[in-house]
Design a protein around this motif. Sequence first.
Motif, PDB file in Angstrom:
ATOM      1  N   VAL A 226      -6.249  -2.797 -20.516  1.00  0.00           N
ATOM      2  CA  VAL A 226      -5.203  -2.491 -21.499  1.00  0.00           C
ATOM      3  C   VAL A 226      -3.968  -1.935 -20.784  1.00  0.00           C
ATOM      4  N   THR A 227      -4.181  -1.079 -19.800  1.00  0.00           N
ATOM      5  CA  THR A 227      -3.066  -0.557 -19.005  1.00  0.00           C
ATOM      6  C   THR A 227      -2.368  -1.688 -18.254  1.00  0.00           C
ATOM      7  N   THR A 228      -3.139  -2.605 -17.706  1.00  0.00           N
ATOM      8  CA  THR A 228      -2.571  -3.757 -17.011  1.00  0.00           C
ATOM      9  C   THR A 228      -1.678  -4.571 -17.941  1.00  0.00           C
ATOM     10  N   PHE A 229      -2.123  -4.765 -19.173  1.00  0.00           N
ATOM     11  CA  PHE A 229      -1.316  -5.481 -20.159  1.00  0.00           C
ATOM     12  C   PHE A 229      -0.003  -4.736 -20.410  1.00  0.00           C
ATOM     13  N   ASP A 230      -0.078  -3.427 -20.559  1.00  0.00           N
ATOM     14  CA  ASP A 230       1.115  -2.627 -20.849  1.00  0.00           C
ATOM     15  C   ASP A 230       2.120  -2.662 -19.707  1.00  0.00           C
TER      16      ASP A 230
ATOM     17  N   THR B 230       0.837  -1.202   0.000  1.00  0.00           N
ATOM     18  CA  THR B 230       0.000   0.000   0.000  1.00  0.00           C
ATOM     19  C   THR B 230       0.868   1.246   0.000  1.00  0.00           C
ATOM     20  N   THR B 231       0.391   2.271  -0.683  1.00  0.00           N
ATOM     21  CA  THR B 231       1.170   3.497  -0.811  1.00  0.00           C
ATOM     22  C   THR B 231       0.790   4.532   0.233  1.00  0.00           C
ATOM     23  N   SER B 232      -0.451   4.460   0.736  1.00  0.00           N
ATOM     24  CA  SER B 232      -0.867   5.401   1.764  1.00  0.00           C
ATOM     25  C   SER B 232      -2.109   4.865   2.450  1.00  0.00           C
ATOM     26  N   VAL B 233      -2.375   5.390   3.621  1.00  0.00           N
ATOM     27  CA  VAL B 233      -3.545   4.927   4.364  1.00  0.00           C
ATOM     28  C   VAL B 233      -4.806   5.198   3.547  1.00  0.00           C
ATOM     29  N   GLY B 234      -5.647   4.161   3.423  1.00  0.00           N
ATOM     30  CA  GLY B 234      -6.914   4.342   2.720  1.00  0.00           C
ATOM     31  C   GLY B 234      -6.843   4.083   1.235  1.00  0.00           C
ATOM     32  N   HIS B 235      -5.662   3.758   0.716  1.00  0.00           N
ATOM     33  CA  HIS B 235      -5.547   3.500  -0.716  1.00  0.00           C
ATOM     34  C   HIS B 235      -4.787   2.206  -0.957  1.00  0.00           C
ATOM     35  N   GLU B 236      -5.378   1.323  -1.774  1.00  0.00           N
ATOM     36  CA  GLU B 236      -4.658   0.133  -2.196  1.00  0.00           C
ATOM     37  C   GLU B 236      -3.606   0.537  -3.221  1.00  0.00           C
ATOM     38  N   ARG B 237      -2.534  -0.265  -3.315  1.00  0.00           N
ATOM     39  CA  ARG B 237      -1.543  -0.017  -4.343  1.00  0.00           C
ATOM     40  C   ARG B 237      -2.175  -0.181  -5.713  1.00  0.00           C
ATOM     41  N   PHE B 238      -1.891   0.756  -6.612  1.00  0.00           N
ATOM     42  CA  PHE B 238      -2.445   0.674  -7.946  1.00  0.00           C
ATOM     43  C   PHE B 238      -1.776  -0.470  -8.701  1.00  0.00           C
ATOM     44  N   GLY B 239      -2.537  -1.167  -9.524  1.00  0.00           N
ATOM     45  CA  GLY B 239      -1.983  -2.265 -10.299  1.00  0.00           C
ATOM     46  C   GLY B 239      -3.078  -3.212 -10.725  1.00  0.00           C
ATOM     47  N   ALA B 240      -2.682  -4.360 -11.246  1.00  0.00           N
ATOM     48  CA  ALA B 240      -3.634  -5.336 -11.764  1.00  0.00           C
ATOM     49  C   ALA B 240      -4.553  -5.842 -10.666  1.00  0.00           C
ATOM     50  N   ASP B 241      -5.807  -6.088 -11.018  1.00  0.00           N
ATOM     51  CA  ASP B 241      -6.734  -6.716 -10.082  1.00  0.00           C
ATOM     52  C   ASP B 241      -6.539  -8.218 -10.029  1.00  0.00           C
ATOM     53  N   ALA B 242      -6.105  -8.814 -11.133  1.00  0.00           N
ATOM     54  CA  ALA B 242      -5.920 -10.268 -11.175  1.00  0.00           C
ATOM     55  C   ALA B 242      -4.869 -10.627 -12.217  1.00  0.00           C
TER      56      ALA B 242
ATOM     57  N   GLU C 220      -4.437 -13.429 -22.371  1.00  0.00           N
ATOM     58  CA  GLU C 220      -5.868 -13.209 -22.481  1.00  0.00           C
ATOM     59  C   GLU C 220      -6.237 -12.158 -21.440  1.00  0.00           C
ATOM     60  N   LEU C 221      -7.182 -11.288 -21.770  1.00  0.00           N
ATOM     61  CA  LEU C 221      -7.596 -10.203 -20.882  1.00  0.00           C
ATOM     62  C   LEU C 221      -9.061 -10.389 -20.504  1.00  0.00           C
ATOM     63  N   VAL C 222      -9.362 -10.188 -19.231  1.00  0.00           N
ATOM     64  CA  VAL C 222     -10.735 -10.324 -18.732  1.00  0.00           C
ATOM     65  C   VAL C 222     -11.173  -9.020 -18.077  1.00  0.00           C
ATOM     66  N   CYS C 223     -12.259  -8.452 -18.592  1.00  0.00           N
ATOM     67  CA  CYS C 223     -12.892  -7.271 -17.991  1.00  0.00           C
ATOM     68  C   CYS C 223     -14.166  -7.717 -17.285  1.00  0.00           C
ATOM     69  N   MET C 224     -14.236  -7.517 -15.987  1.00  0.00           N
ATOM     70  CA  MET C 224     -15.464  -7.818 -15.260  1.00  0.00           C
ATOM     71  C   MET C 224     -16.134  -6.520 -14.848  1.00  0.00           C
ATOM     72  N   VAL C 225     -17.396  -6.387 -15.182  1.00  0.00           N
ATOM     73  CA  VAL C 225     -18.174  -5.189 -14.880  1.00  0.00           C
ATOM     74  C   VAL C 225     -19.310  -5.572 -13.933  1.00  0.00           C
ATOM     75  N   VAL C 226     -19.205  -5.108 -12.696  1.00  0.00           N
ATOM     76  CA  VAL C 226     -20.264  -5.296 -11.709  1.00  0.00           C
ATOM     77  C   VAL C 226     -20.923  -3.933 -11.514  1.00  0.00           C
TER      78      VAL C 226
ATOM     79  N   PHE D  21      -1.251 -16.454 -19.780  1.00  0.00           N
ATOM     80  CA  PHE D  21      -1.421 -15.519 -18.670  1.00  0.00           C
ATOM     81  C   PHE D  21      -2.742 -14.781 -18.877  1.00  0.00           C
ATOM     82  N   ILE D  22      -3.588 -14.805 -17.858  1.00  0.00           N
ATOM     83  CA  ILE D  22      -4.877 -14.117 -17.911  1.00  0.00           C
ATOM     84  C   ILE D  22      -4.813 -12.910 -16.982  1.00  0.00           C
ATOM     85  N   LEU D  23      -4.990 -11.739 -17.563  1.00  0.00           N
ATOM     86  CA  LEU D  23      -4.936 -10.491 -16.813  1.00  0.00           C
ATOM     87  C   LEU D  23      -6.359  -9.983 -16.637  1.00  0.00           C
ATOM     88  N   GLY D  24      -6.746  -9.681 -15.413  1.00  0.00           N
ATOM     89  CA  GLY D  24      -8.128  -9.298 -15.153  1.00  0.00           C
ATOM     90  C   GLY D  24      -8.266  -7.958 -14.474  1.00  0.00           C
ATOM     91  N   GLU D  25      -9.322  -7.240 -14.836  1.00  0.00           N
ATOM     92  CA  GLU D  25      -9.688  -5.990 -14.183  1.00  0.00           C
ATOM     93  C   GLU D  25     -11.158  -6.032 -13.818  1.00  0.00           C
TER      94      GLU D  25
END
Length: 294
Positions: free
Chosen positions: A178-182, A128-140, A219-225, A152-156
Amino acid sequence: MDKYLTNTEKLVNHIYWFYEDLETLPKKDHYGLSINYTDLKERKDDFLSELTNTVVSWVYNNSKSKDLFDKRFAETSDYGNAANFLTNQAYKKFRKGYPQGQFGELLLFNLIQHYYKAVPILRKQRITTSVGHERFGADAIHYKKQGDDNVFILGESKCYESKYSFSSAFETSLNSVVTTFDLLDKEIDLYLYDDFLEPELEDVVKTYKAGKLPDVKFELVCMVVYNETTKITGENEKSIKEAIKTIIKNRCKSFDQEKFKIINEALLTRINYIVFPIWELDVLLDAFQSKVGS
């Protein structure tokens, strides 16, 4: 590798899903989901219970879970105490007041394993970079061996509880994956030398980082809840599920096609969607927070 998959059957028993063309890009089959119904009853409570039952597996790999459990049992000689200790340690990884992202990531962790049969490389334990914020990066980040391919399956995951938020969630998830892939190679550096990985997976990742892993495929997976506001119609389980399917397909069909033009055409073909409307999502997220919040 299958031995590293989390048991997802009990969770998915409480999910209605279909796999077909959602009339969006790329043109191929994608997953449409909702909380399951038994006749007229939505199985929301059971869904949430089974989802939270997977928290320990999300936070710790098998060897770490066993180590924590065994040490506590050696101290107490009490199976219940050791089990509760392990669960409470996992719950401490959750930040109170941020249920949307954590709910979505936990769900994605399970669904990639269930539908794509890929084991997790990235887990909940986060820098974590600061209180109250998760480190930015891939979700899966998940992996599987498929024939000769090292996949490799990259998920957001994007989870939006506000009304009328489908398009925003869809677009944000699309751009994020796409950013996760990059940024994948930098992302893997953060985890390679920690204790997040099973030994066999660590060898795979190290070989990839060394440029020696053959036949790599992404492969890239986008999950929209999102919070769905369209009223569900139907007088029985079958008609209710048909109504849900129609709602999901209409949402995807209405998404602005111009948004896809910024994505490389070849990369776009690798994108897969999991679309998951939830009615009264805010209520569900409050219940989720009450279960895992400290």
